[in-house]
Design an enzyme around this catalytic site. Sequence first.
Site: not given
Ligand code: NAD
Ligand code: UDP
Length: 363
Positions: A183, A186-187, A189-190, A227, A246, A252, A314
């Site tokens: 992970r 992403y983690d 990276g952010k 998700r 699990g 969450r 968790h």
């Molecule tokens: P999403 O995947 O639907 O949207 C991300 C968008 O970014 C997509 O349209 C994708 O095509 C575009 N993209 C990806 N890589 C790119 C690149 N290199 N250049 C240009 N475009 C690019 O996801 P989302 O749920 O809408 O998330 C949006 C933002 O919010 C993300 O930065 C994500 O990390 C953050 N975020 C979302 C959640 C959530 O639960 N939805 C939680 C935490 C953080």
């Molecule tokens: N999860 C699950 N069933 C699924 C997909 C995910 O039980 O079909 C669980 C996963 O193990 C995690 C939680 O749901 O504990 C949230 O996962 P998700 O991928 O939605 O987002 P995350 O918060 O992990 O980025």
Amino acid sequence: MVKIKQVSNPLARFSVEPGVHHHHREAQQFVGGKVPLGLKRKGLRVLVTGGAGFVGSHLVDRLLARGDSVIVVDNLFTGRKENVLHHAGNPRFEMIRHDVVEPILLEVDHIYHLACPASPVHYKHNPVKTIKTNVVGTLNMLGLAKRVGARFLLTSTSEVYGDPLQHPQVETYWGNVNPIGVRSCYDEGKRTAETLTMDYHRSANLEVRIARIFNTYGPRMCIDDGRVVSNFVAQALRKEPLTVYGDGKQTRSFQYVSDLVEGLMKLMEGEHVGPFNLGNPGEFTMLELAKVVQDTIDPNAKIEFRPNTADDPHKRKPDISRAKELLGWEPKIPLHKGLPLMVQDFRDRIFGDRKPDAAAGDN
Ligand code: NAD
Ligand code: UDP
């Protein structure tokens, strides 16, 4: 009250304090009569990277509705044109198919930087690309913000807390992240994107905002993004078992997308850098979530246990005191109210014109 002082060039930016750029709506429209006719703008020019994605497209809807001009930059990796297609005829809307890993120059006032795959399945698909998007992509957008004097908002994530040892998570907690796990693209990276954002703020005086977003759901989520909410909803509609990973006791906290968009806009318009947790403190185990999905879609939906993925946090629940106090924001839509709004959208997209078979029920 913010005092706006005009600088020597009437076309230049307005500042609130020395060295701090400010672009309030009033400031934008106060052009001292010196702007050539036809160049006067109404509303802000806003760039939304990742604007064709799930969250981005809802944000674009709100910005256009209040009169802003919006440019979406998206490479359509996980986003879909359909998410913004309804704005195609709007002269204040533009979409550029572009990868943020490559530089781009645009004249804008605000940048909402969302571009990045958000679901574990998508961000693990090409982890090196995920890192590049978060690091090089964020650098490019910060560079753009610096060059044109725009305010920059980063959508970070609750994943910066990793598998948290503090519960609920407050913004001052530094997290518990495995730097070499699956992970971490992403983690980490952010986390680096947050670092870059703060370094541009400190060293280049850039106006920045950081949101740490907790699990968000709603219409337009990718149906097969893996998700948990999208999986359970699609599975229940298709009459497949709900796959609980699990023991299903991990937690969450799920936020409806309109609450998040409201929070992002308040953060951008407000005076505080953050970081701010934006999430709904209502905490559910995955088994409890499965029960809510059963109650909403199909009480007979079966549950199937599957092995969990590596490094799965968790528990997760935001402490949102800071956002409540400083942004005057808190989520309004609880899971049992938000879920049905998403179910209708999924139903339409999964079954199209075709009615789900009678057995699928219509509740
Ligand atoms: P999403 O995947 O639907 O949207 C991300 C968008 O970014 C997509 O349209 C994708 O095509 C575009 N993209 C990806 N890589 C790119 C690149 N290199 N250049 C240009 N475009 C690019 O996801 P989302 O749920 O809408 O998330 C949006 C933002 O919010 C993300 O930065 C994500 O990390 C953050 N975020 C979302 C959640 C959530 O639960 N939805 C939680 C935490 C953080
Ligand atoms: N999860 C699950 N069933 C699924 C997909 C995910 O039980 O079909 C669980 C996963 O193990 C995690 C939680 O749901 O504990 C949230 O996962 P998700 O991928 O939605 O987002 P995350 O918060 O992990 O980025």
